[in-house]
Design an enzyme around this catalytic site. Structure first.
Site, PDB file in Angstrom:
ATOM      1  N   LYS A  41     -63.299  72.145  36.583  1.00 34.04           N
ATOM      2  CA  LYS A  41     -62.023  72.853  36.444  1.00 34.04           C
ATOM      3  C   LYS A  41     -61.265  72.218  35.277  1.00 34.04           C
ATOM      4  CE  LYS A  41     -57.674  73.729  37.251  1.00 34.04           C
ATOM      5  NZ  LYS A  41     -56.939  73.585  35.998  1.00 34.04           N
ATOM      6  N   GLU A  94     -59.236  58.820  37.698  1.00 30.61           N
ATOM      7  CA  GLU A  94     -58.846  58.143  36.454  1.00 30.61           C
ATOM      8  C   GLU A  94     -57.449  58.649  36.153  1.00 30.61           C
ATOM      9  OE1 GLU A  94     -57.825  57.152  33.279  1.00 30.61           O
ATOM     10  OE2 GLU A  94     -59.261  58.471  32.271  1.00 30.61           O
ATOM     11  N   CYS A 152     -54.222  58.291  28.056  1.00 37.07           N
ATOM     12  CA  CYS A 152     -53.932  57.498  29.256  1.00 37.07           C
ATOM     13  C   CYS A 152     -53.869  56.011  28.927  1.00 37.07           C
ATOM     14  CB  CYS A 152     -54.944  57.789  30.344  1.00 37.07           C
ATOM     15  SG  CYS A 152     -56.635  57.715  29.772  1.00 37.07           S
ATOM     16  N   GLU A 161     -45.057  56.736  32.631  1.00 36.63           N
ATOM     17  CA  GLU A 161     -45.929  57.233  31.567  1.00 36.63           C
ATOM     18  C   GLU A 161     -45.245  58.412  30.862  1.00 36.63           C
ATOM     19  OE1 GLU A 161     -49.714  59.174  32.734  1.00 36.63           O
ATOM     20  OE2 GLU A 161     -50.626  57.906  31.211  1.00 36.63           O
TER      21      GLU A 161
HETATM   22  P1  NAP Z   1     -51.991  67.045  35.901  1.00 34.62           P
HETATM   23  O1  NAP Z   1     -51.072  67.956  36.599  1.00 34.62           O
HETATM   24  O2  NAP Z   1     -52.405  65.807  36.561  1.00 34.62           O
HETATM   25  O3  NAP Z   1     -53.283  67.928  35.511  1.00 34.62           O
HETATM   26  C1  NAP Z   1     -54.598  67.468  35.418  1.00 34.62           C
HETATM   27  C2  NAP Z   1     -55.569  68.481  36.019  1.00 34.62           C
HETATM   28  O4  NAP Z   1     -55.333  68.627  37.426  1.00 34.62           O
HETATM   29  C3  NAP Z   1     -55.442  69.885  35.453  1.00 34.62           C
HETATM   30  O5  NAP Z   1     -56.707  70.484  35.383  1.00 34.62           O
HETATM   31  C4  NAP Z   1     -54.575  70.553  36.483  1.00 34.62           C
HETATM   32  O6  NAP Z   1     -54.649  71.934  36.453  1.00 34.62           O
HETATM   33  C5  NAP Z   1     -55.125  70.001  37.761  1.00 34.62           C
HETATM   34  N1  NAP Z   1     -54.223  70.070  38.915  1.00 34.62           N
HETATM   35  C6  NAP Z   1     -52.874  70.243  38.949  1.00 34.62           C
HETATM   36  N2  NAP Z   1     -52.423  70.209  40.209  1.00 34.62           N
HETATM   37  C7  NAP Z   1     -53.497  70.022  41.015  1.00 34.62           C
HETATM   38  C8  NAP Z   1     -53.684  69.869  42.424  1.00 34.62           C
HETATM   39  N3  NAP Z   1     -52.658  69.900  43.270  1.00 34.62           N
HETATM   40  N4  NAP Z   1     -54.929  69.657  42.886  1.00 34.62           N
HETATM   41  C9  NAP Z   1     -55.976  69.581  42.047  1.00 34.62           C
HETATM   42  N5  NAP Z   1     -55.870  69.721  40.707  1.00 34.62           N
HETATM   43  C10 NAP Z   1     -54.641  69.931  40.195  1.00 34.62           C
HETATM   44  O7  NAP Z   1     -51.392  66.679  34.505  1.00 34.62           O
HETATM   45  P2  NAP Z   1     -50.363  67.553  33.640  1.00 34.62           P
HETATM   46  O8  NAP Z   1     -49.358  68.272  34.476  1.00 34.62           O
HETATM   47  O9  NAP Z   1     -51.158  68.363  32.729  1.00 34.62           O
HETATM   48  O10 NAP Z   1     -49.610  66.396  32.871  1.00 34.62           O
HETATM   49  C11 NAP Z   1     -48.531  65.740  33.508  1.00 34.62           C
HETATM   50  C12 NAP Z   1     -48.493  64.286  33.204  1.00 34.62           C
HETATM   51  O11 NAP Z   1     -49.686  63.697  33.711  1.00 34.62           O
HETATM   52  C13 NAP Z   1     -48.510  63.907  31.744  1.00 34.62           C
HETATM   53  O12 NAP Z   1     -47.247  63.925  31.184  1.00 34.62           O
HETATM   54  C14 NAP Z   1     -49.107  62.539  31.800  1.00 34.62           C
HETATM   55  O13 NAP Z   1     -48.118  61.593  32.098  1.00 34.62           O
HETATM   56  C15 NAP Z   1     -50.079  62.613  32.920  1.00 34.62           C
HETATM   57  N6  NAP Z   1     -51.463  62.848  32.441  1.00 34.62           N
HETATM   58  C16 NAP Z   1     -52.329  61.809  32.443  1.00 34.62           C
HETATM   59  C17 NAP Z   1     -53.611  61.987  31.988  1.00 34.62           C
HETATM   60  C18 NAP Z   1     -54.602  60.877  31.945  1.00 34.62           C
HETATM   61  O14 NAP Z   1     -55.603  60.978  31.263  1.00 34.62           O
HETATM   62  N7  NAP Z   1     -54.407  59.827  32.703  1.00 34.62           N
HETATM   63  C19 NAP Z   1     -54.022  63.222  31.496  1.00 34.62           C
HETATM   64  C20 NAP Z   1     -53.128  64.279  31.532  1.00 34.62           C
HETATM   65  C21 NAP Z   1     -51.856  64.079  32.014  1.00 34.62           C
HETATM   66  P3  NAP Z   1     -53.554  72.705  35.571  1.00 34.62           P
HETATM   67  O15 NAP Z   1     -53.793  72.301  34.156  1.00 34.62           O
HETATM   68  O16 NAP Z   1     -53.863  74.115  35.772  1.00 34.62           O
HETATM   69  O17 NAP Z   1     -52.212  72.297  36.098  1.00 34.62           O
END
Ligand code: NAP
Ligand code: MG
Length: 497
Positions: free
Chosen positions: A193, A267, A301, A400
């Site tokens: 996904k 991660e 990250c 973050e």
């Molecule tokens: P996120 O919500 O954690 O999204 C990551 C993945 O999880 C996406 O594929 C997302 O789908 C999916 N997802 C969202 N809600 C879910 C749920 N309840 N159950 C299972 N999967 C779910 O990250 P984001 O909203 O894109 O970014 C928010 C913040 O997260 C960023 O500002 C950053 O601080 C952090 N982040 C960290 C990393 C890292 O590598 N550690 C990477 C990205 C973001 P959708 O895209 O459709 O929501």
């Protein structure tokens, strides 16, 4: 230099309505719903993508289960699995230019970076893990049978089964490959996904896997929103879920996984300390620590987002970083001169800007940046930003930000420095810059971080384990640990009578 050009292959791909890849076929979502995929450099619609939901996840999991149980995969000789993986790596290489441009359009990152990190990273992930099917050996153990019986005891690594993999938007293709390759090497089947912001290279990867000859259902790709990810994490037909993304969603995944106690690896976020000692190479250190935060627009990250510089060289280093930030070339990923592309989305830019404003209100000083660069009213660009007068009571230091924003702090005493470096819920990575390797090792010894870089930053290799202490995650990806986490260990006892 000339703009990178969007090729005919890119145009043909983008002109399609992007379907889900389930059981070897491109199919629309069962609901018929789609969503628009946006080019972050312009805000324009790139293409339209199927919005997968629970019913599509059900279908994909069923296809992955059939593929897992099918002898053509389950009993495929390990060397044949390797060969398919090498073939997929070759196909990615053959299509490298197209994939790099597609990634740049979807995510915003400069094409050069997309090529070096996403495409090359994917190729090396498949080539590295292609070596593992023939090397996943167990052990024979020197055991005693009950009552003195002569016994043979050995272990085997069985594939864990159907794996759900949920990935973020910051490194779309290399994340996809970095998760898929070890799972497939171990003999699992996958439902992937991708993030809603960046689904395109994952779909291309799914197509290329079929072209390489992987049986239908071994790699399924369900594009869509968080609900699709949530359905995958909760699904009783999924044996393991592997997630990369925010710590908050990581917690939701752990809760969702409780129903069938599926295996979970995570991660998650980071707030990594980057530490400069006064004896660091002053010619290069400002450029290095600037790159540690501004690389990939800071959407990393492991970003070196807390910069601790010894007071003796603090002004010099911060001025150096600020100067680099001022001179960075901002622009579309397609422009070969761009060093900094747009952030991935409007929401992400808003989030980053809200953090910077919050920092200002809490007393931080914006040395450079802190807003939209002038002349960029289209797209989601943000200036590289340096904050000083920051401390550990501030949200900009604790949380973050995931954008090109660094919080700089001076330090005097090394024990206090290590305490501060560890004063975070995260523990993903850290950097140390010094010409005194003994001091570097001593500091590294005290750091709670899954990766420590000494006189380098963001070096990654498929052969080296990667993951976090504390709330930065569970488990390790890459290397032996990375492939073993897709296996169950079975201990077999034979009574030799
Ligand atoms: P996120 O919500 O954690 O999204 C990551 C993945 O999880 C996406 O594929 C997302 O789908 C999916 N997802 C969202 N809600 C879910 C749920 N309840 N159950 C299972 N999967 C779910 O990250 P984001 O909203 O894109 O970014 C928010 C913040 O997260 C960023 O500002 C950053 O601080 C952090 N982040 C960290 C990393 C890292 O590598 N550690 C990477 C990205 C973001 P959708 O895209 O459709 O929501
Ligand atoms: Mg996009």
């Amino acid at each position: 230099m000339k703009e990178h050009t969007v090729s005919e292959a890119n145009r043909t791909f983008l002109a399609k309505r992007q379907g889900l890849i389930i059981d070897g076929k491109s199919v629309p979502a069962r609901s018929g719903e789609t969503f628009d995929d946006i080019d972050p450099a312009t805000g324009d619609i790139l293409t339209t993508v199927a919005s997968g939901g629970e019913a599509d996840v059900d279908a994909a999991v069923a296809a992955a289960r059939r593929a897992f149980e099918n002898p053509s995969w389950r009993r495929m000789p390990p060397a044949a699995r390797s060969k398919l993986m090498y073939r997929l790596a070759d196909l990615i290489e053959d299509n490298a230019e197209e994939l790099a441009i597609l990634e740049s359009l979807d995510n915003g990152k400069p094409v050069r970076l997309a090529r070096a990190v996403e495409v090359e990273g994917s190729i090396s992930a498949f080539r590295y893990f292609a070596g593992w099917p023939t090397k996943l050996t167990g052990e024979t153990n020197p055991v005693a049978g009950r009552g003195g019986a002569r016994v043979l005891n050995y272990t085997v690594h069985d594939p864990v089964g159907v794996v759900g993999q949920i990935i973020p938007w910051n490194f779309p293709m290399s994340q996809a490959s970095g998760k898929v390759a070890p799972a497939i090497a171990a003999g699992c089947t996958v439902v992937l996904k991708p993030a809603e912001q960046t689904p395109l290279t994952a779909l291309r990867l799914g197509e290329l896997a079929l072209e390489a000859g992987f049986p239908a259902g071994v790699l399924n790709v369900v594009t869509g929103f968080g609900e699709a990810g949530a359905a995958l994490a909760a699904h009783d037909g999924v044996d393991k879920v592997s997630f990369t993304g925010s710590t908050e969603v990581g917690r939701a995944i752990v809760r969702a996984s409780a129903g069938n106690l599926k295996r979970v690896s995570l991660e998650l976020g980071g707030k990594s300390p980057n530490i400069v000692l006064p004896d660091a190479d002053m010619e290069t250190v400002a450029a290095e620590v600037a790159d540690a935060i501004f690389f990939n627009q800071g959407q990393v990250c492991t970003a070196g987002s807390r910069l601790y510089v010894h007071r003796d060289c603090y002004d010099q280093v911060i001025e150096g970083v600020a100067d680099i930030a001022r001179r960075m070339k901002i622009g579309s990923g397609l422009n070969p001169d761009s060093q900094l592309g747009p952030l991935v989305s409007h929401e992400q830019r808003e989030r980053v800007h809200a953090y910077v404003n919050g920092g200002r209100e809490e007393g931080a000083e914006v040395v450079v940046g802190g807003g939209t660069p002038s002349g960029f009213d289209k797209g989601f660009f943000y200036e590289p930003t340096v904050l000083t007068h920051t401390d550990h009571s501030m949200r900009v230091v604790r949380e973050e930000i995931f954008g090109p924003v660094v919080c700089a702090m001076p330090w005097d005493d090394v024990d206090d420095l290590v305490r501060k470096a560890n004063d975070t819920i995260y523990g993903l990575a850290a950097g140390i810059w010094t010409s005194d390797l003994k001091k570097a090792h001593l500091i590294a010894d005290g750091l709670q971080a899954g990766t420590v870089w000494i006189n380098c930053y963001n070096f990654l290799d498929s052969a080296s384990p990667f993951g976090g202490y504390k709330q930065s995650g569970w488990g390790r990806e890459r290397g032996r640990y990375g492939v073993e986490q897709y296996t169950e260990v079975k201990s077999v006892w034979v009574n030799l009578g």
